[in-house]
Design an enzyme around this catalytic site. Structure first.
Site, short mmCIF file in Angstrom:
data_model
loop_
_atom_site.label_atom_id
_atom_site.label_comp_id
_atom_site.label_asym_id
_atom_site.label_seq_id
_atom_site.Cartn_x
_atom_site.Cartn_y
_atom_site.Cartn_z
N ASP A 205 -11.64 1.73 3.91
CA ASP A 205 -10.41 2.01 3.18
C ASP A 205 -10.72 1.86 1.69
O ASP A 205 -11.07 0.77 1.22
CB ASP A 205 -9.32 1.03 3.62
CG ASP A 205 -7.98 1.31 2.94
OD1 ASP A 205 -7.99 1.82 1.81
OD2 ASP A 205 -6.94 0.99 3.54
N ARG A 379 -1.40 -10.49 -10.15
CA ARG A 379 -2.42 -9.47 -10.00
C ARG A 379 -2.39 -8.52 -11.19
O ARG A 379 -1.34 -8.01 -11.57
CB ARG A 379 -2.14 -8.72 -8.70
CG ARG A 379 -3.34 -8.06 -8.09
CD ARG A 379 -2.95 -7.45 -6.76
NE ARG A 379 -2.01 -6.36 -6.94
CZ ARG A 379 -2.02 -5.23 -6.23
NH1 ARG A 379 -2.93 -5.05 -5.29
NH2 ARG A 379 -1.15 -4.29 -6.44
C1 LIG Z 1 -2.20 0.83 -1.14
C2 LIG Z 1 -2.95 0.64 0.12
C3 LIG Z 1 -2.58 1.31 1.30
C4 LIG Z 1 -1.34 2.17 1.29
O1 LIG Z 1 -1.11 2.83 2.49
P1 LIG Z 1 -0.06 4.03 2.53
O2 LIG Z 1 0.01 4.38 3.95
O3 LIG Z 1 -0.66 5.14 1.68
O4 LIG Z 1 1.22 3.55 1.98
C5 LIG Z 1 -3.36 1.15 2.42
N1 LIG Z 1 -4.46 0.37 2.40
C6 LIG Z 1 -4.84 -0.30 1.28
C7 LIG Z 1 -6.06 -1.14 1.29
C8 LIG Z 1 -4.08 -0.20 0.12
O5 LIG Z 1 -4.43 -0.87 -0.96
#
Ligand SMILES: *Cc1c(COP(=O)(O)O)cnc(C)c1O
Length: 408
Positions: A205, A379
């Protein structure tokens, strides 16, 4: 030296650093206020000024006049792959492996289920999904459901300990490249290599790393990656996320959401599903055209930007912020949760602080916009394209002022 003297010295140094900064000119491409230091671009990137006019044109001309013809004539239909390639350049993916659409959460689902299916092809008894123990919550929720659907179990493991935890039951490891709370950067090449050594696959991710540092998906042999585009990529609120499927995996990528947009002939309207080749397999339904095209224009800012320069500035900014905090903030009032080592740091600083929620409220009132993550973390995100060293110095000075107030 007294605090006033130290402030003068650091403010002087900040001005010199801004002067020498090759990325400084990029700031003019963004809509920002002179009286606010915006340190929340890791949550919602600032607006690239060119987006407003482009969206007006898309709405007025493409939707308003071309109407249905715009799917072909304005290139709407192919935009998820075309813009995917633009994102790909920023995360080290050669063309044809990234598709833009849906949210990160939905893309986590596609990637994790598809990865389990692939791992099972190799060995039927792989039934374990490792999840970064400190993951952004949505990844954990989705992985939990993916595990129930595929008959796997979840094991939470600290990202830093993943390499020692992969075994012959591991199907896939789902890891955040940068921890959203602490800003810790995890070892993408190392974890990926150890997953492969164990016969497992890995899903990264990239929400907090894409646009902040070089990622090198192709170079490090990453299987799948997902990420959002509204943080460091400045695509705007709710701009669609992306999915990377490594080229060699594409023929076996079996999407758990095989919508008509991923069909080899979507307009044949066939009752039988035949997947398209390539990154298109990651598509589901009709693309989010307005937000996709806002993102497209937001990405223009990156055209002449080298991610190594971005990374160098990001580290210089976070170093400088930590130094200013150290000099200005009364001792013991905050404690950094962000690693000091460059190799372990993303592009944000988290400061643990009693009453962090109230402190952030006051900071925002005084023009320093960061955010608060429970239970006690302030943060601050540093976006190298539009944050300068003078901003950083000013933010630290205001933080010291807030923390010097007995009320808080
Ligand atoms: C911001 C963030 C998300 C956001 O997920 P959405 O489904 O796009 O809202 C997911 N994973 C991480 C690590 C993030 O920082």
């Amino acid at each position: 030296m007294d605090v006033a003297g130290t402030r003068g010295k650091l403010a002087h140094e900040a001005a010199a650093l801004d002067e020498a900064d090759a990325l400084y000119g990029k700031r003019a491409a963004f809509a920002l206020d002179e009286d606010t230091v915006y340190l929340d671009g890791n949550s919602l990137g600032a607006l690239p000024v060119a987006v407003s006019a482009r969206l007006a044109e898309v709405v007025g001309h493409e939707w308003g006049r071309l109407r249905i013809r715009a799917w072909d004539e304005a290139g709407w239909w192919a935009s998820p792959e075309r813009i995917g390639d633009r994102v790909g350049r920023l995360v080290g993916a050669a063309p044809g492996q990234v598709v833009v659409g849906d949210s990160t959460s939905v893309n986590v689902f596609k990637a994790v289920v598809a990865a389990v299916r692939m791992a099972r092809e190799r060995s039927a008894d792989r039934d374990e999904i490792l999840v970064d123990a400190a993951t952004f919550p949505t990844d954990g929720y989705i992985a939990e459901s993916a595990a129930r659907l595929t008959g796997c179990r979840i094991r939470a493991v600290a990202a830093g300990a993943m390499t020692g935890e992969m075994g012959e039951r591991t199907a896939v490891a789902l890891v955040n490249h940068v921890d959203y709370r602490t800003g810790r950067l995890h070892d993408l090449p190392g974890v990926t290599a150890s997953a492969h050594a164990a016969g497992a696959l890995v899903v990264w991710d990239l929400c907090h790393s894409a646009g902040a540092l070089p990622v090198g998906l192709d170079a490090h042999g990453v299987d799948f990656a997902v990420g959002c585009t509204y943080k460091y990529l400045n695509g705007g609120p709710g701009s669609p996320a992306y999915l990377y499927v490594r080229r060699e995996h594409q023929p076996r990528f079996d999407s758990p959401l095989p919508g008509w947009n991923s069909h080899s002939e979507p307009f044949a309207m066939s009752p039988a599903y035949t997947p398209a080749d390539g990154a298109t397999r990651g598509r589901v339904g009709t693309p989010e055209v307005l937000s996709l095209l806002a993102l497209d224009t937001a990405l223009d800012v990156w055209d002449d930007v080298d991610l190594t320069a971005v990374r160098a500035k990001s580290l210089a900014l976070t170093d400088f912020f930590l130094r200013c905090v150290e000099e200005y903030v009364p001792r013991g009032r905050v404690e950094s949760v962000t690693p000091a080592a460059h190799a372990e740091r993303g592009s944000q600083v988290g400061l643990r602080c009693p009453g962090a929620g109230a402190v952030m409220g006051e900071l925002i009132r005084r023009g320093v916009v960061g955010d608060f993550r429970p239970p006690d973390v302030l943060r601050f995100g540093f976006t190298p394209l539009y944050t300068g060293f003078a901003d950083v110095e000013r933010a630290a000075g205001i933080l010291a002022g807030v923390l010097g107030t007995p009320l808080l």
